[in-house]
Scaffold this motif. Sequence first.
Motif, mmCIF file in Angstrom:
data_model
loop_
_atom_site.group_PDB
_atom_site.id
_atom_site.type_symbol
_atom_site.label_atom_id
_atom_site.label_comp_id
_atom_site.label_asym_id
_atom_site.label_seq_id
_atom_site.Cartn_x
_atom_site.Cartn_y
_atom_site.Cartn_z
ATOM 1 N N HIS A 1 0.820 -1.212 0.000
ATOM 2 C CA HIS A 1 0.000 0.000 0.000
ATOM 3 C C HIS A 1 0.853 1.261 0.000
ATOM 4 C CE1 HIS A 1 -3.283 -2.701 1.890
ATOM 5 N NE2 HIS A 1 -3.451 -2.614 0.590
ATOM 6 N N TRP A 2 2.134 1.119 -0.270
ATOM 7 C CA TRP A 2 3.069 2.240 -0.336
ATOM 8 C C TRP A 2 3.351 2.851 1.036
ATOM 9 C CZ3 TRP A 2 5.771 3.959 -4.677
ATOM 10 C CH2 TRP A 2 5.392 3.356 -5.899
ATOM 11 N N ASN A 3 3.199 2.074 2.090
ATOM 12 C CA ASN A 3 3.612 2.538 3.407
ATOM 13 C C ASN A 3 5.096 2.245 3.584
ATOM 14 O OD1 ASN A 3 0.973 3.338 4.305
ATOM 15 N ND2 ASN A 3 0.498 1.163 4.530
ATOM 16 N N LEU A 4 5.807 3.177 4.197
ATOM 17 C CA LEU A 4 7.250 3.025 4.370
ATOM 18 C C LEU A 4 7.556 1.862 5.311
ATOM 19 C CD1 LEU A 4 10.048 4.390 3.707
ATOM 20 C CD2 LEU A 4 9.847 5.460 5.953
ATOM 21 N N VAL A 5 8.441 0.987 4.867
ATOM 22 C CA VAL A 5 8.907 -0.127 5.676
ATOM 23 C C VAL A 5 10.299 0.160 6.225
ATOM 24 C CG1 VAL A 5 9.573 -2.570 5.645
ATOM 25 C CG2 VAL A 5 7.506 -1.822 4.448
ATOM 26 N N SER A 6 11.166 0.690 5.367
ATOM 27 C CA SER A 6 12.532 0.998 5.769
ATOM 28 C C SER A 6 13.115 1.995 4.779
ATOM 29 C CB SER A 6 13.387 -0.274 5.806
ATOM 30 O OG SER A 6 14.681 -0.008 6.313
ATOM 31 N N ALA A 7 14.165 2.680 5.196
ATOM 32 C CA ALA A 7 14.810 3.657 4.316
ATOM 33 C C ALA A 7 16.260 3.812 4.731
ATOM 34 C CB ALA A 7 14.101 5.007 4.388
ATOM 35 N N ASN A 8 17.106 4.208 3.802
ATOM 36 C CA ASN A 8 18.486 4.503 4.188
ATOM 37 C C ASN A 8 18.578 5.932 4.717
ATOM 38 O OD1 ASN A 8 18.660 6.217 1.936
ATOM 39 N ND2 ASN A 8 19.922 4.814 0.739
ATOM 40 N N ARG A 9 19.726 6.300 5.211
ATOM 41 C CA ARG A 9 19.855 7.578 5.928
ATOM 42 C C ARG A 9 19.748 8.785 5.007
ATOM 43 N NH1 ARG A 9 25.993 9.098 6.972
ATOM 44 N NH2 ARG A 9 26.914 8.368 5.008
ATOM 45 N N MET A 10 19.798 8.584 3.679
ATOM 46 C CA MET A 10 19.751 9.703 2.748
ATOM 47 C C MET A 10 18.328 10.197 2.497
ATOM 48 S SD MET A 10 22.859 10.250 2.300
ATOM 49 C CE MET A 10 22.682 11.566 1.094
ATOM 50 N N LEU B 1 2.794 14.352 9.688
ATOM 51 C CA LEU B 1 2.699 13.671 8.400
ATOM 52 C C LEU B 1 3.719 12.551 8.273
ATOM 53 C CD1 LEU B 1 2.242 16.732 5.980
ATOM 54 C CD2 LEU B 1 0.485 15.276 7.012
ATOM 55 N N LEU B 2 4.627 12.467 9.252
ATOM 56 C CA LEU B 2 5.705 11.483 9.185
ATOM 57 C C LEU B 2 5.543 10.379 10.221
ATOM 58 C CD1 LEU B 2 8.734 13.902 8.684
ATOM 59 C CD2 LEU B 2 7.482 12.627 6.940
ATOM 60 N N GLY B 3 4.342 10.250 10.790
ATOM 61 C CA GLY B 3 4.105 9.181 11.742
ATOM 62 C C GLY B 3 4.276 7.826 11.086
ATOM 63 N N GLN B 4 4.814 6.893 11.831
ATOM 64 C CA GLN B 4 5.113 5.566 11.261
ATOM 65 C C GLN B 4 3.901 4.650 11.327
ATOM 66 O OE1 GLN B 4 7.851 4.776 9.689
ATOM 67 N NE2 GLN B 4 8.815 6.752 10.063
ATOM 68 N N PRO B 5 3.613 3.908 10.250
ATOM 69 C CA PRO B 5 4.306 4.071 8.976
ATOM 70 C C PRO B 5 3.584 5.120 8.129
ATOM 71 C CG PRO B 5 2.839 2.196 8.846
ATOM 72 C CD PRO B 5 2.663 2.778 10.229
ATOM 73 N N PHE B 6 4.329 6.027 7.516
ATOM 74 C CA PHE B 6 3.658 7.007 6.670
ATOM 75 C C PHE B 6 3.590 6.492 5.234
ATOM 76 C CE2 PHE B 6 8.117 8.574 6.698
ATOM 77 C CZ PHE B 6 8.378 8.578 5.331
ATOM 78 N N ASN B 7 2.620 7.016 4.513
ATOM 79 C CA ASN B 7 2.409 6.590 3.142
ATOM 80 C C ASN B 7 3.235 7.449 2.201
ATOM 81 O OD1 ASN B 7 0.788 6.678 0.395
ATOM 82 N ND2 ASN B 7 0.212 4.794 1.449
ATOM 83 N N VAL B 8 4.101 6.827 1.439
ATOM 84 C CA VAL B 8 5.038 7.538 0.582
ATOM 85 C C VAL B 8 4.310 8.333 -0.506
ATOM 86 C CG1 VAL B 8 6.893 7.218 -1.096
ATOM 87 C CG2 VAL B 8 6.910 5.921 1.044
ATOM 88 N N LEU B 9 3.267 7.760 -1.077
ATOM 89 C CA LEU B 9 2.544 8.467 -2.139
ATOM 90 C C LEU B 9 1.773 9.654 -1.581
ATOM 91 C CD1 LEU B 9 1.206 5.710 -4.554
ATOM 92 C CD2 LEU B 9 3.295 7.049 -4.673
#
Length: 273
Positions: free
Chosen positions: A124-133, A145-153
């Motif tokens: 559903h395009w929810n953030l699972v993980s990301a690198n530090r960049m 708007l950045l509460g976990q997990p937030f929706n990337v789209l």
Amino acid sequence: MNAHASAAQAERSQPVHIGDHLREWRQRRRMSQLDLAGEAEISARHLSFVETGRAAPSRDMVLRLAERLDVPLRERNVLLVAAGYAPAFPQRPLEDPALKSARQAIDLVLKAHEPNPALAVDRHWNLVSANRMVAPLLEGIPQRLLGQPFNVLRLAFHPEALAPRTVNLAEWCGHLLERLHRQCEATADPELIKLYNDLKSYPIPARSAPLSSDNVAIPFKLRYGGEILSFFSTTMVFGTPVDITLSELALETFFPADERTADRLKQIAAAMT
């Protein structure tokens, strides 16, 4: 699309016979009974009997038809249950020990992609993980708007998030909508269909001109600290998953589209060490 969403949700709210499921997926893939029967190496007459409920398919036949129809693993379980069989594909949390090697592979790809941004998202395009960049590019966005997990789209379209920072908003969000629409058509996922309709309601301008012939892909142009960073993106998925969680994960990797962006990313990474 709204009518499609309503129909899909209504259909999923009631028990459906295996034949109805198969017919729905066959029609969604724009295949005739003859086409599907040929692909699955069964008679068109037998397939017709299965779809009308006059014949009960074996477990192997359900899986064979689902494979030929490219049905997502999650929905293959639905087909099996509708036919009276137990689900075949497990769905484990990513933290499950059985997925340790897959989780390590995700972390390795994200880390190795630095100093370029990369992230992993679920179906559903929810953030699972990301690198530090990724974090520096989200600086200044309201924390709510950045509460976990937030929706990337949703973040890409939101007027308080990335939308006002995106230079080519019409082109980039148009591309994202087209991609999401293809996913809705392929999966019939009610949550994706709802997300698609929600995103269409955001005030995104229409495309004003064709993409420049100088571009090899639609870029993502982001204002950052008085500069414009330009990226092109690629998508990675697990090649042969038999776990639902893995089958629905995607890694979105961004590469600099010009030397200025590449140099600036190196500077950002150096400042973070």
